[in-house]
Design a protein around this motif. Structure first.
Motif, PDB file in Angstrom:
ATOM      1  N   GLY A  51       0.827  -1.213   0.000  1.00  0.00           N
ATOM      2  CA  GLY A  51       0.000   0.000   0.000  1.00  0.00           C
ATOM      3  C   GLY A  51       0.858   1.259   0.000  1.00  0.00           C
ATOM      4  N   GLU A  52       2.038   1.148   0.598  1.00  0.00           N
ATOM      5  CA  GLU A  52       2.944   2.302   0.643  1.00  0.00           C
ATOM      6  C   GLU A  52       3.345   2.781  -0.741  1.00  0.00           C
ATOM      7  OE1 GLU A  52       6.309   1.167   3.025  1.00  0.00           O
ATOM      8  OE2 GLU A  52       5.064   0.949   4.817  1.00  0.00           O
ATOM      9  N   TRP A  53       3.182   1.904  -1.759  1.00  0.00           N
ATOM     10  CA  TRP A  53       3.614   2.264  -3.119  1.00  0.00           C
ATOM     11  C   TRP A  53       2.475   2.782  -3.994  1.00  0.00           C
ATOM     12  CZ3 TRP A  53       8.217   3.327  -5.001  1.00  0.00           C
ATOM     13  CH2 TRP A  53       9.321   2.974  -4.215  1.00  0.00           C
ATOM     14  N   ILE A  54       1.262   2.810  -3.480  1.00  0.00           N
ATOM     15  CA  ILE A  54       0.143   3.226  -4.347  1.00  0.00           C
ATOM     16  C   ILE A  54       0.362   4.652  -4.865  1.00  0.00           C
ATOM     17  CG2 ILE A  54      -2.340   3.763  -4.425  1.00  0.00           C
ATOM     18  CD1 ILE A  54      -2.784   1.329  -2.606  1.00  0.00           C
ATOM     19  N   THR A  55       0.764   5.553  -3.986  1.00  0.00           N
ATOM     20  CA  THR A  55       0.938   6.944  -4.433  1.00  0.00           C
ATOM     21  C   THR A  55       2.214   7.136  -5.254  1.00  0.00           C
ATOM     22  OG1 THR A  55       2.056   7.445  -2.366  1.00  0.00           O
ATOM     23  CG2 THR A  55      -0.302   7.955  -2.467  1.00  0.00           C
ATOM     24  N   ARG A  56       3.105   6.145  -5.201  1.00  0.00           N
ATOM     25  CA  ARG A  56       4.401   6.331  -5.877  1.00  0.00           C
ATOM     26  C   ARG A  56       4.589   5.394  -7.071  1.00  0.00           C
ATOM     27  NH1 ARG A  56       8.497   5.341  -1.313  1.00  0.00           N
ATOM     28  NH2 ARG A  56       6.858   3.986  -0.535  1.00  0.00           N
TER      29      ARG A  56
END
Ligand code: BYC
Length: 334
Positions: free
Chosen positions: A71-76
């Protein structure tokens, strides 16, 4: 007569007490021996219920905590397409957690209580989600290795003896297999890219290989729950057997991808017709399970914060449900 018919006839006024209990145990044993399913209304031994609540709750917690590393990568994510794919995958994981909490509720567990146990560190979740995801290649490797290991472990759970768990697994496995392919496809794209991208993939494989093998649990001789769970047909295979299947399935995929698996002892054993491989660091697994992994504190703190921030949503939903029920009662009385 099935265990369900027996429990209904006991409820329907057949002589209660010890004689009925003996019959019910026998019927339960027969149902298991015949490879039939135990359903929520069937009588079941306390130990069977407890073991299932433990495993299903841990499984549900793993799906929910497992949303965090990716989930930490959704914005990136590097493109809209990758963002949409990752979003959908993480949402699927939330869905898996919800099916599994529902399955635990059919055993008499209370969802709020299970969540409380998780955020107070009184119930476990899979060790694998306590490792960090520093690069986007981690998203691909989680799909390939972590979902791949989950599939190996969960396909046999579709034949688990407890009906609601087994049925939840059928749907979950279909989605997991889609997740695994998206991970592999992402890695294929990266390994066809620049030298730096290939290095990023190799680095992620080096970090995730051993923790993925640990997902299957401790070695058989050190697995206190396996014998009982296998006799009850909750688990269909031992931890070591599933770990071996995972290695056998994954090595050819690694070759195709052009990455090295970081195990100098990994080699084909002609006689066994399987791969030999090295021993995971079991002390590390113990540490991570007992709360002392690289990200344990962060994962649980995040889950606790989400739970607390969501309190108003739960209150609003409960108030809405109470209003609707009152309206329906009024309508029925009119
Ligand atoms: N991590 O006697 P054993 C996913 C515990 S999420 C933590 O062998 P058992 C995904 C074990 O619970 C899917 N704890 O136990 C989501 C036991 O502790 P307690 C995750 C572990 O139950 C997002 C103790 O160690 N999959 O796919 O017979 C993104 C002794 O072990 C671990 C599941 O949850 C571990 N790795 O067998 C991507 C599968 N290993 O409770 C993907 C369902 C062991 O006695 N669960 N422990 O205090 C199972 O199949 C079994 O519970 C296990 C363990 C094979 C994990």
């Amino acid at each position: 007569m099935t265990a369900r018919q027996a429990s209904s006839s006991a409820e329907d006024g057949a002589p209660p007490g010890r004689r009925a209990h003996g019959d019910l145990q026998e019927l339960f044993d027969e149902t298991i021996a015949r490879d039939q399913r135990i359903e929520p209304r069937d009588w079941m031994p306390d130990g069977y219920r407890k073991t299932l609540i433990r495993q299903v709750a841990q499984h549900a917690h793993s799906e929910i905590i497992g949303m965090q590393p990716e989930g930490e990568w959704i914005t990136r994510a590097p493109s809209l397409r990758r963002k949409a794919i990752l979003f959908a995958k993480v949402q699927d994981e939330a869905g898996h957690g919800l099916y599994l909490y529902s399955a635990a509720e059919t055993l008499g567990a209370d969802r709020a209580d299970l969540t409380q146990r998780l955020i107070e560190g009184r119930q476990k979740y899979s060790s694998i989600f306590n490792y960090p995801t520093p690069t986007f290649a981690d998203v691909g490797v989680i799909g390939w290795l972590v979902d791949g290991a989950a599939i190996c472990n969960q396909v046999p759970l579709c034949r688990s003896s407890y009906g609601p768990y087994a049925r939840a697994m059928v749907r979950i496995c279909k989605e997991e297999s889609f997740h695994q392919r998206q991970g592999y496809e992402l890695l294929m794209t990266m390994t066809r890219g620049t030298g730096a991208q290939r290095e990023m993939v190799q680095d992620a494989v080096n970090r995730w290989w051993w923790p993925s093998l640990m997902m299957f649990g401790p070695p058989d001789e050190d697995s206190p729950n396996s014998a009982r769970s296998m006799a009850w047909k909750i688990k269909r295979h031992s931890n070591d057997e599933l770990r071996q299947r995972f290695v056998d399935m994954t090595v050819p995929q690694a070759e195709k991808l052009g990455v090295n698996l970081p195990d100098p002892e990994l080699r084909w054993n002609e006689e066994r017709g399987r791969y030999d491989f090295g021993t995971p660091d079991w002390a590390e697994l113990k540490r991570v399970i007992s709360g002392d992994g690289p990200c344990n504190a962060e994962r649980v703190a995040r889950r606790r914060a989400a739970h607390e921030e969501g309190a108003w949503v739960r209150e609003a939903a409960a108030a809405h449900a109470a209003k609707r029920a009152a309206r329906q009662r009024k309508g029925a009385a009119a």
